[in-house]
Design a protein around this motif. Sequence first.
Motif, PDB file in Angstrom:
ATOM      1  N   ILE A 153       0.827  -1.197   0.000  1.00  0.00           N
ATOM      2  CA  ILE A 153       0.000   0.000   0.000  1.00  0.00           C
ATOM      3  C   ILE A 153       0.863   1.248   0.000  1.00  0.00           C
ATOM      4  N   PRO A 175      -0.900  -0.131   7.314  1.00  0.00           N
ATOM      5  CA  PRO A 175      -0.643   0.119   5.891  1.00  0.00           C
ATOM      6  C   PRO A 175      -0.587   1.592   5.520  1.00  0.00           C
ATOM      7  N   THR A 350      -6.975  -4.832   4.357  1.00  0.00           N
ATOM      8  CA  THR A 350      -6.903  -3.563   3.628  1.00  0.00           C
ATOM      9  C   THR A 350      -7.388  -3.789   2.203  1.00  0.00           C
ATOM     10  N   THR A 352      -8.149  -1.886  -1.421  1.00  0.00           N
ATOM     11  CA  THR A 352      -7.874  -0.692  -2.213  1.00  0.00           C
ATOM     12  C   THR A 352      -8.418  -0.880  -3.624  1.00  0.00           C
TER      13      THR A 352
END
Length: 371
Positions: A153, A175, A350, A352
């Motif tokens: 990330i 992150p 996480t 994204t």
Amino acid sequence: MRKILLGMLFGCKAKSALYHGAGMLAIVLVTSSMVLAQSRTVSGKVTDENDAGLPGVNVLVQGTTVGTVTDIEGNYKISVDGSDATLVFTSVGYESASVEVGNQSTIDVNLLPDLTQLSEVVVTALGVEKEKKSLGYSVSEVEGESLVQAREINLGNALSGRVAGVNVSSSATGPAGSSRVVIRGNSSLGGNNQPLYVIDGVPIDNSQLGSAGMWGGTDSGDGLSSINPDDIAEISVLKGNTAAALYGSRASNGVILITTKKGSARKGIGVEINSNLVFENIINNFDWQQQYGQGNRGAKPTSQEEALAFGNSSWGDRLDGSSVVQFDGVSRPYSYTGDPYDAFYNTGMTLTNTLSLYGGNENANYRFFRI
């Protein structure tokens, strides 16, 4: 006798006229065929590896000065002489292609990227492109495609292990936390040893936004953590003072040049969607001892003050389960309570998502992205 001579003379004139007429007919046929051969037009379309029209491609008839250039959609038209002509297609960054015309009137060509040619050109100070062999200092490149494989990330963490002489220390704050990048070791004892970051010729502020201390706090990342790895075309690392001379004293620790992706002339709007899902869990490789408890010099805490002072050390007495006062003033059994990491840390996740729109024409190119 006179009649015979006249007949012979007439016969000779007629035969001569016949030969002359046949000769004229042959000359007319040859001339017509040459005119037809010279008036031939070949057209087609040149595309790239994504089957998109490739503008600005040079199309040349081999061995002549006759040529043309493809338009914004990759189309071209060119006049050729005869059926034995050969068309040569060339473009910067792509492998050239040669096609024999033959009896074809439409020739479509697909050009592939010339990776060898592209690797010889690097981005140096102030965004100037130069041949790598002409430089007098060390420059290392990282292609943007490699950053999205086994990706991180944080862009700083993505440089770890990819460039020789670059040391990356990732934080334990998650992150979105900051990272520390040092090129060829520390240059000062108390100053900032991180390099200067330049994005498309513009230096950025990489100051750390908040930090976590002993009693809490928040690490909100740095300037580098706000850069989307999906939007990077190439990273060049300039090492040494010679490489970074044009940026002044700010570049005393080296320069990391980041070149972002640009829009390209194409038909319609290009859409790029990237999705990344990362799971993280703590790795506990410590073999904790389970025989001695908190305290000092082999003794158990006898007061709340001692429990606070020696709560982080295991130099106390052997664990026997007896009641001992703790840091909050409450007495509890003096025994091993288990590994606290499993109860304190959860599995982190996480997600994204990145959406990019790009395109352009002969006047301007554009690229927009949204995280």
